[in-house]
Enzyme design. Structure first.
Site, PDB file in Angstrom:
ATOM      1  N   HIS A   1       0.854  -1.188   0.000  1.00 57.29           N
ATOM      2  CA  HIS A   1       0.000   0.000   0.000  1.00 57.29           C
ATOM      3  C   HIS A   1       0.885   1.231   0.000  1.00 57.29           C
ATOM      4  O   HIS A   1       1.841   1.321   0.766  1.00 57.29           O
ATOM      5  CB  HIS A   1      -0.904   0.025   1.240  1.00 57.29           C
ATOM      6  CG  HIS A   1      -1.754   1.263   1.292  1.00 57.29           C
ATOM      7  ND1 HIS A   1      -2.922   1.383   0.581  1.00 57.29           N
ATOM      8  CD2 HIS A   1      -1.581   2.451   1.925  1.00 57.29           C
ATOM      9  CE1 HIS A   1      -3.430   2.582   0.783  1.00 57.29           C
ATOM     10  NE2 HIS A   1      -2.634   3.243   1.601  1.00 57.29           N
TER      11      HIS A   1
ATOM     12  N   ASP B   1     -15.346   2.282   7.492  1.00 56.60           N
ATOM     13  CA  ASP B   1     -14.285   3.204   7.070  1.00 56.60           C
ATOM     14  C   ASP B   1     -14.755   4.071   5.908  1.00 56.60           C
ATOM     15  O   ASP B   1     -14.447   5.255   5.837  1.00 56.60           O
ATOM     16  CB  ASP B   1     -13.027   2.444   6.665  1.00 56.60           C
ATOM     17  CG  ASP B   1     -12.023   3.395   6.032  1.00 56.60           C
ATOM     18  OD1 ASP B   1     -11.544   4.290   6.754  1.00 56.60           O
ATOM     19  OD2 ASP B   1     -11.778   3.304   4.822  1.00 56.60           O
TER      20      ASP B   1
ATOM     21  N   ARG C   1     -14.719  12.467   7.265  1.00 57.02           N
ATOM     22  CA  ARG C   1     -13.466  13.149   7.614  1.00 57.02           C
ATOM     23  C   ARG C   1     -13.029  14.097   6.516  1.00 57.02           C
ATOM     24  O   ARG C   1     -12.482  15.169   6.771  1.00 57.02           O
ATOM     25  CB  ARG C   1     -12.357  12.105   7.857  1.00 57.02           C
ATOM     26  CG  ARG C   1     -12.540  11.360   9.170  1.00 57.02           C
ATOM     27  CD  ARG C   1     -11.640  10.142   9.212  1.00 57.02           C
ATOM     28  NE  ARG C   1     -10.266  10.476   8.944  1.00 57.02           N
ATOM     29  CZ  ARG C   1      -9.401   9.691   8.299  1.00 57.02           C
ATOM     30  NH1 ARG C   1      -9.764   8.493   7.880  1.00 57.02           N
ATOM     31  NH2 ARG C   1      -8.171  10.069   8.103  1.00 57.02           N
TER      32      ARG C   1
ATOM     33  N   SER D   1      -7.836   3.579   9.236  1.00 57.02           N
ATOM     34  CA  SER D   1      -8.554   3.558   7.958  1.00 57.02           C
ATOM     35  C   SER D   1      -7.815   2.665   6.945  1.00 57.02           C
ATOM     36  O   SER D   1      -8.401   1.750   6.351  1.00 57.02           O
ATOM     37  CB  SER D   1      -8.652   5.001   7.436  1.00 57.02           C
ATOM     38  OG  SER D   1      -9.037   5.032   6.100  1.00 57.02           O
TER      39      SER D   1
ATOM     40  N   LYS E   1      -8.788  -1.693   5.942  1.00 54.70           N
ATOM     41  CA  LYS E   1      -9.047  -2.202   4.589  1.00 54.70           C
ATOM     42  C   LYS E   1      -8.044  -3.291   4.218  1.00 54.70           C
ATOM     43  O   LYS E   1      -8.395  -4.310   3.631  1.00 54.70           O
ATOM     44  CB  LYS E   1      -8.990  -1.050   3.581  1.00 54.70           C
ATOM     45  CG  LYS E   1     -10.221  -0.165   3.657  1.00 54.70           C
ATOM     46  CD  LYS E   1     -10.117   1.065   2.773  1.00 54.70           C
ATOM     47  CE  LYS E   1      -9.198   2.089   3.334  1.00 54.70           C
ATOM     48  NZ  LYS E   1      -9.400   3.459   2.966  1.00 54.70           N
TER      49      LYS E   1
HETATM   50  N1  URA Z   1      -6.159   6.788   2.757  1.00 54.00           N
HETATM   51  C1  URA Z   1      -7.087   6.077   3.424  1.00 54.00           C
HETATM   52  O1  URA Z   1      -7.528   5.042   2.967  1.00 54.00           O
HETATM   53  N2  URA Z   1      -7.504   6.555   4.608  1.00 54.00           N
HETATM   54  C2  URA Z   1      -7.054   7.692   5.149  1.00 54.00           C
HETATM   55  O2  URA Z   1      -7.465   8.052   6.221  1.00 54.00           O
HETATM   56  C3  URA Z   1      -6.092   8.425   4.445  1.00 54.00           C
HETATM   57  C4  URA Z   1      -5.645   7.942   3.242  1.00 54.00           C
END
Ligand code: URA
Length: 430
Positions: free
Chosen positions: A87, A166, A173, A188, A192
């Site tokens: 990621h 999320d 957010r 967050s 995932k």
């Molecule tokens: N990417 C995400 O998936 N979540 C965040 O909070 C910030 C960047």
């Protein structure tokens, strides 16, 4: 009506006063928010309280687990291959997933890369791949598993079933100025990734002008928090802090980033893109138990390219099709001879976005051929009149605002004025 065990107002008050929440309170809050019992207004107040007062490690872990529990969790136990994933927190010209996923998969490892679309100045991996004629991002679960088993590499859209809490929270957010908060970002991203079911994970946490987090110290803290969350959840996680002060590679956009990735898979491509791809590939393979893999050789001898072609074809894309080109181009040339002393990532990302490569609202389409091709990197000698970069767009009216974004972001001068942007890779964290 069932009696709720907690009250959102009490929970908000506790965080507002810098208190610590119990596991049960966090579990309830996320569940009640997902089912619509806790209102957006209350969750906004809660996220702002977390933004201002932070969370302890245990609270962040509870928050992450609660968000995972809000949806489905994939399980790759039936797969004959080991899984590993990467990621990136996102940056200008960051197309590393494109050469990396097939490169790693070419060693018999499965790379389940569930990706997103871009919003703002950093592009989304799916937007880039969608510039390939016929390629589709949406796969059923069966297609996803079959491709992982057969090809090994899959880059596709994350279904709505993974961590739905999320999804709701991130949208909130985004509009309440509470994105840049380590406990919230870490939970967050990791909710995932853990729900996605990978056995191991490599994080590319960007810092610098073109990154989401500018400050190296802040990026380091995020990386630490995420590696701890991964390890706590049984997902072997390591992180690299990498430099996003200058654009990565020479292409910023969608189709042009695919073109550059194919160059890397053909054994060429810009040195920084190749270096980062190799470092991340070695780490992912190491985590998956493939030691001393000749990753450089796999880029040179066509092994990674074969997997790329199979990965694209499996999702309906034609790896031999011509990629779209823009209707209009505008070339910026060197005003004098000297050295390219400056090339700041963020303005180039913003300019590419204004050319149409990115979107301002989630529902907007992107223009696949829009973007910027760089013809020199900082430190390169240039001669007067030599092209420095080319802007591409479908509508010529876009050039003016893109050029405005670039004012002061690049310069040609004597070598002693060369900006020191620092090394590409700052640290590895495990
Ligand atoms: N990417 C995400 O998936 N979540 C965040 O909070 C910030 C960047």
């Amino acid at each position: 009506m069932a009696v709720e065990p907690f009250d959102a107002v009490d929970i908000i008050r506790t965080k507002r006063d810098a208190g610590v929440l119990s596991t049960e309170q966090i579990d309830w809050l996320i569940d009640a928010y997902t089912r619509g019992y806790v209102a957006d207004s209350q969750m906004s107040a809660f996220t702002m309280a977390v933004y201002l007062n932070g969370m302890e490690r245990r609270e962040i872990r509870d928050l992450t687990l609660a968000m995972i529990a809000s949806g489905e969790r994939l399980n790759f136990d039936t797969l004959s291959k080991r899984t590993t994933d990467k990621h990136s927190t996102g940056g200008v010209g960051d197309k590393i997933t494109l050469p990396l996923a097939p490169l790693v998969a070419s060693f018999g490892v499965a790379v389940p890369q569930l990706s997103g679309r871009g919003l703002g100045h950093t592009g989304g991996t799916l937007d880039k791949l969608e510039s390939i004629p016929g390629w589709r991002a949406d796969l059923t679960n069966d297609e996803f598993f079959a491709q992982l088993e057969d090809v090994g590499a899959v880059v596709c859209a994350a279904g709505t079933g993974l961590a739905p809490a999320d999804k709701k929270l991130y949208a909130l957010r985004d509009v309440t100025a509470t994105v840049e908060c380590i406990p919230l970002i870490a939970s967050s991203i990791m909710s995932k990734k853990i729900a996605e079911g990978t056995a191991s994970l490599v994080l590319d946490v960007k810092f610098g002008g073109g990154a989401f987090l500018k400050d190296l110290g802040y990026a380091r803290e995020l990386a630490r928090t995420m590696t701890e969350l991964g390890d706590d959840a049984g997902v072997k996680t390591t992180a690299f802090l990498t430099n996003m002060n200058v654009p990565l590679g020479l292409a910023i956009g969608n189709a042009n980033e695919v073109r550059e990735s194919v160059e890397v898979l053909a054994g060429g491509g810009p040195a920084d893109v190749v270096e980062l791809t190799l470092v991340l590939a070695r780490e992912m393979l190491d985590q998956a138990g493939v030691i001393d893999a000749d990753v450089e050789g796999a880029l040179k001898n066509g092994k990674a390219m074969d997997t790329w072609r199979r990965m694209i074809s499996a999702q309906g894309g034609d790896p031999d099709a011509a990629l779209p080109t823009a209707k209009e181009t505008h070339v910026v040339t060197a005003p004098r001879s000297g050295v390219l002393t400056r090339q700041d990532a963020l303005p180039f990302g913003v300019a590419a976005w204004r050319l149409g490569a990115g979107r301002a609202r989630p529902q907007d389409p992107v223009q696949h051929a829009a973007g910027i091709d760089l013809h020199a990197k900082p430190g390169d000698e240039v001669t007067e009149g030599q092209p420095l970069f080319t802007l591409s767009a479908d509508e010529p009216e876009r050039f003016e605002r893109a050029l405005e974004a670039l004012e002061g972001s690049w310069a040609v001068g004597p070598r002693d004025e060369l900006v020191d942007y620092g090394p590409l890779i700052a640290t590895r964290i495990d």
